[in-house]
Design a protein around this motif. Structure first.
Motif, PDB file in Angstrom:
ATOM      1  N   ALA A 156      -0.371   5.997   2.010  1.00  0.00           N
ATOM      2  CA  ALA A 156      -0.548   4.577   1.405  1.00  0.00           C
ATOM      3  C   ALA A 156       0.612   3.505   1.985  1.00  0.00           C
ATOM      4  CB  ALA A 156      -1.575   5.373   0.051  1.00  0.00           C
ATOM      5  N   LEU A 157       1.529   4.033   1.234  1.00  0.00           N
ATOM      6  CA  LEU A 157       2.644   3.077   1.487  1.00  0.00           C
ATOM      7  C   LEU A 157       2.870   2.693   2.525  1.00  0.00           C
ATOM      8  CD1 LEU A 157       4.869   4.911  -1.686  1.00  0.00           C
ATOM      9  CD2 LEU A 157       3.946   3.345  -1.327  1.00  0.00           C
ATOM     10  N   VAL A 158       2.980   3.896   3.480  1.00  0.00           N
ATOM     11  CA  VAL A 158       3.601   4.053   4.690  1.00  0.00           C
ATOM     12  C   VAL A 158       1.924   2.613   5.068  1.00  0.00           C
ATOM     13  CG1 VAL A 158       3.233   4.520   7.495  1.00  0.00           C
ATOM     14  CG2 VAL A 158       3.970   5.732   5.466  1.00  0.00           C
ATOM     15  N   ALA A 159       1.195   2.832   5.045  1.00  0.00           N
ATOM     16  CA  ALA A 159      -0.059   1.963   6.164  1.00  0.00           C
ATOM     17  C   ALA A 159       0.447   0.665   4.781  1.00  0.00           C
ATOM     18  CB  ALA A 159      -0.771   2.505   5.445  1.00  0.00           C
ATOM     19  N   ALA A 160       0.800   0.431   4.015  1.00  0.00           N
ATOM     20  CA  ALA A 160       1.087  -1.200   3.455  1.00  0.00           C
ATOM     21  C   ALA A 160       1.815  -1.520   3.917  1.00  0.00           C
ATOM     22  CB  ALA A 160       1.077  -0.379   1.463  1.00  0.00           C
TER      23      ALA A 160
END
Length: 265
Positions: free
Chosen positions: A219-223
């Motif tokens: 989720a952090l990488v996508a954000a």
């Protein structure tokens, strides 16, 4: 009675096991060295005025700093040497590098204000050094490993790099005075007694089921890929003000699934 052939085989096996142990013990230090290299690179490019690239390099230093501790615990290579080496690398990456980035950003064409920048940036370096030294000499085996006392130096550096990355191109003239405030507040929090969550369980989950931490990482990488500036600001300043925000939003914790709570505990 063991034969010469048996003794030779056992010697070779012992040598292989010894080499493997030495290689595993060296692995965390390689990530620490990468942390220091990125911090040193941030210093060099900030002198050329490439503040955005310097912020990215400090961000990579934060990543390597998280990974080296996780790897050391995973392979059982937590040593006094590794602890001291990690602190020296952190002083370069999260002490000297952010202060120089801030100084070069603040003082462009405004030499009459340089004395303020000197004071603010020295305050940062001094607080980072005190923070790291205090951490090394006050390791308590009985302390709650989920929390740090004082803002960790990587978290403080993240505030600077996120701010530079987000607002560098938008500042003109005295607008750059905000740099001093961005330096002073996290610097003082580094040497405070305010407790900050360590999130060590995200990279070393107790349950042995890394699904929750992996989901958070994805989720952090996508954000970061979709909205890097907004994500960096939210993460950096959210962590900075976490001791104030967590009690306010703690009633919402009842909505968090029990499995996620276990992964973060």
């Amino acid at each position: 009675m063991p034969t010469r052939r048996t003794a030779t085989v056992e010697f070779v096996r012992g040598s292989v096991r010894g080499s493997r142990r030495r290689a595993l013990a060296t692995l965390p230090s390689l990530f620490t060295l990468a942390n220091m290299g990125c911090g040193f690179g941030a210093i060099l490019v900030s002198i050329r005025g490439e503040h955005g690239l310097a912020a990215v390099l400090i961000g990579l230093s934060v990543l390597f700093d998280i990974v080296d501790g996780a790897v050391a615990r995973k392979v059982g290579a937590v040593t006094p040497f590794g602890l001291q080496f990690d602190s020296l690398a952190d002083l370069v990456s999260f002490g000297l590098a952010p202060s120089l980035v801030a100084f070069t950003l603040f003082s462009e064409g405004r030499e009459r204000w340089d004395v303020l920048a000197w004071l603010a940036c020295f305050l940062w370096v001094a607080c980072a050094a005190i923070r790291l030294a205090r951490f090394n000499v006050t390791i308590d085996p009985t302390a709650d490993k989920r929390y740090f006392t004082g803002l960790p130096s990587p978290g403080a550096a993240a505030v600077v790099l996120a701010s530079v990355f987000a607002f560098d191109a938008q500042m003109q003239g005295r607008d750059r005075l905000w740099v001093l405030l961005v330096m002073a507040v996290p610097a003082l929090l580094m040497v405070s007694n305010v407790r900050y969550r360590s999130f060590r369980s995200l990279v070393s989950p107790r349950s042995g089921r890394p699904y929750g931490p992996l989901a958070v990482a994805v989720a952090l990488v996508a954000a970061l890929a979709l909205a890097p500036v907004v994500t960096a600001i939210v993460l950096a300043y959210g962590y900075l003000f976490a001791p104030v925000l967590v009690p306010v939003f703690s009633p919402l914790g009842r909505l968090v699934p029990a499995s996620l709570k276990e992964a973060l505990s």
